[in-house]
Design an enzyme around this catalytic site. Structure first.
Site, PDB file in Angstrom:
ATOM      1  N   ASN A   9       0.885  -1.166   0.000  1.00  0.00           N
ATOM      2  CA  ASN A   9       0.000   0.000   0.000  1.00  0.00           C
ATOM      3  C   ASN A   9       0.922   1.214   0.000  1.00  0.00           C
ATOM      4  O   ASN A   9       1.491   1.554   1.026  1.00  0.00           O
ATOM      5  CB  ASN A   9      -0.890  -0.035   1.248  1.00  0.00           C
ATOM      6  CG  ASN A   9      -1.776   1.202   1.357  1.00  0.00           C
ATOM      7  OD1 ASN A   9      -1.814   2.032   0.440  1.00  0.00           O
ATOM      8  ND2 ASN A   9      -2.470   1.337   2.477  1.00  0.00           N
ATOM      9  N   LYS A  11       0.119   4.222  -0.323  1.00  0.00           N
ATOM     10  CA  LYS A  11      -0.541   5.395   0.269  1.00  0.00           C
ATOM     11  C   LYS A  11      -0.288   6.626  -0.606  1.00  0.00           C
ATOM     12  O   LYS A  11      -0.211   6.500  -1.821  1.00  0.00           O
ATOM     13  CB  LYS A  11      -0.081   5.586   1.724  1.00  0.00           C
ATOM     14  CG  LYS A  11      -0.233   4.292   2.539  1.00  0.00           C
ATOM     15  CD  LYS A  11      -0.095   4.482   4.022  1.00  0.00           C
ATOM     16  CE  LYS A  11      -0.306   3.143   4.721  1.00  0.00           C
ATOM     17  NZ  LYS A  11      -0.237   3.232   6.168  1.00  0.00           N
ATOM     18  N   HIS A  94      -9.586   1.093   4.524  1.00  0.00           N
ATOM     19  CA  HIS A  94      -8.344   1.281   5.278  1.00  0.00           C
ATOM     20  C   HIS A  94      -8.623   2.216   6.452  1.00  0.00           C
ATOM     21  O   HIS A  94      -9.434   3.136   6.345  1.00  0.00           O
ATOM     22  CB  HIS A  94      -7.261   1.872   4.360  1.00  0.00           C
ATOM     23  CG  HIS A  94      -5.910   1.829   4.999  1.00  0.00           C
ATOM     24  ND1 HIS A  94      -5.505   2.782   5.910  1.00  0.00           N
ATOM     25  CD2 HIS A  94      -4.893   0.929   4.899  1.00  0.00           C
ATOM     26  CE1 HIS A  94      -4.282   2.460   6.335  1.00  0.00           C
ATOM     27  NE2 HIS A  94      -3.889   1.346   5.739  1.00  0.00           N
ATOM     28  N   GLU A  96      -7.059   4.619   7.561  1.00  0.00           N
ATOM     29  CA  GLU A  96      -6.838   6.044   7.258  1.00  0.00           C
ATOM     30  C   GLU A  96      -8.063   6.621   6.555  1.00  0.00           C
ATOM     31  O   GLU A  96      -8.422   7.780   6.753  1.00  0.00           O
ATOM     32  CB  GLU A  96      -5.561   6.203   6.425  1.00  0.00           C
ATOM     33  CG  GLU A  96      -4.326   5.987   7.296  1.00  0.00           C
ATOM     34  CD  GLU A  96      -3.123   5.374   6.598  1.00  0.00           C
ATOM     35  OE1 GLU A  96      -3.058   5.418   5.352  1.00  0.00           O
ATOM     36  OE2 GLU A  96      -2.239   4.852   7.306  1.00  0.00           O
ATOM     37  N   GLU A 166      -5.507  -4.931  10.345  1.00  0.00           N
ATOM     38  CA  GLU A 166      -4.499  -3.893  10.572  1.00  0.00           C
ATOM     39  C   GLU A 166      -4.802  -3.141  11.864  1.00  0.00           C
ATOM     40  O   GLU A 166      -5.623  -2.208  11.862  1.00  0.00           O
ATOM     41  CB  GLU A 166      -4.496  -2.891   9.413  1.00  0.00           C
ATOM     42  CG  GLU A 166      -4.154  -3.492   8.074  1.00  0.00           C
ATOM     43  CD  GLU A 166      -3.524  -2.460   7.142  1.00  0.00           C
ATOM     44  OE1 GLU A 166      -2.455  -2.746   6.594  1.00  0.00           O
ATOM     45  OE2 GLU A 166      -4.083  -1.362   7.000  1.00  0.00           O
ATOM     46  N   GLY A 172       2.348   2.417  10.771  1.00  0.00           N
ATOM     47  CA  GLY A 172       3.280   3.525  10.629  1.00  0.00           C
ATOM     48  C   GLY A 172       3.944   3.934  11.934  1.00  0.00           C
ATOM     49  O   GLY A 172       4.550   4.984  12.032  1.00  0.00           O
ATOM     50  N   SER A 212       3.357  -2.050  10.366  1.00  0.00           N
ATOM     51  CA  SER A 212       4.798  -2.102  10.628  1.00  0.00           C
ATOM     52  C   SER A 212       5.444  -3.452  10.297  1.00  0.00           C
ATOM     53  O   SER A 212       6.330  -3.916  11.013  1.00  0.00           O
ATOM     54  CB  SER A 212       5.102  -1.692  12.074  1.00  0.00           C
ATOM     55  OG  SER A 212       4.673  -0.358  12.291  1.00  0.00           O
TER      56      SER A 212
END
Ligand code: 13P
Length: 247
Positions: A9, A11, A94, A96, A166, A172, A212
């Site tokens: 991904n 991003k 996701h 985010e 996730e 991150g 991560s």
């Protein structure tokens, strides 16, 4: 036997020039057929990435889509647009998108149904916040997300979905879930799928871990019984991705 999936991904990273540079360094090393390698890239890079990976086993995916077919939705991208670029996978839900862009399970469900109607494989993300984990709510959060996100998804279509667990606190942050924490939730996710569908679907659906993942921890995580690969953010932007694919 479920085929392992290693998905990137990117991003909101990499210009056209940067993506060509990265692909030229990594593509020959990740062009394998024993695993499904998927690069989910920004909309603007899809065409170039498709061209760069022509005649390889590398699949190109998108990071989002809109559920309407077409019309006055400024700035959005439809499933037909993705299909016309040769996109085969799309990340949906996701964290985010859920957190920054306020996507709720109802929208995510519409996106999942739309992608499936076009034969684009959804990579459906779910996961809990740190606060939810600390309150022992992880499993109920996953169950709640998946049961809403999969409303009206038929058994046949459910087999095509890739689920990515996730944990938000691991994205991150450099803070990876331990392989046993990841396995615990992925195993539970498989049980939810069994409850929502049946044994056949639960045994066939691929469940990934994301958060991560690095070259140094991928092997241990991917070796777990219920983890069928990973969804990789930061480490997919460098040559480290090669070692993750090989893990
Ligand atoms: P990181 O690998 O950078 O933690 O990101 C994970 C992720 O969000 C993949 O979708």
């Amino acid at each position: 036997m479920r085929k392992k999936v290693v998905a990137a991904n990117w991003k909101m990273n990499l210009t056209i020039e940067e993506s060509i540079e990265l692909l030229q360094k990594i593509k020959n090393h990740i062009n394998i057929d024993t695993k499904e390698v998927v690069l989910c890239v920004p909309f603007t890079n899809i065409y170039t990435c498709k061209e760069e990976t022509k005649n390889t086993n590398i699949h190109i995916g998108a990071e989002n889509l809109y559920f309407e077919e077409k019309g006055a939705y400024t700035g959005e991208i439809s499933s037909s647009m993705l299909l016309s670029l040769g996109v085969e996978y799309v990340i949906i839900g996701h964290s985010e998108r859920r957190q920054i862009f306020n996507e709720n399970d109802e929208m995510i469900n519409k996106k999942v149904l739309k992608a499936l109607s076009k034969n684009i494989y959804p990579i459906l993300c779910c996961g809990e916040t740190l606060e939810q984990r600390e309150k022992n709510e992880t499993l109920s959060i996953i169950k709640n997300q998946l049961s809403k996100d999969l409303i009206n998804v038929t058994k046949e279509d459910a087999m095509k979905i890739i689920i990515a667990y996730e944990p938000i606190w691991a994205i991150g942050t450099g803070k990876t879930a331990t392989s046993s924490q990841a396995e615990e939730v992925c195993k539970y996710t498989r049980e939810i799928i069994k409850e929502l569908y049946d044994k056949e679907v639960s045994e066939n659906v691929r469940i990934l871990y994301g958060g991560s993942v690095k070259a140094s921890n991928a092997k241990e995580i991917f070796a777990k019984e219920n983890i069928d690969g990973g969804l990789i953010g930061g480490a997919s932007l460098t040559e480290e991705f090669i070692d993750i694919v090989k893990a």
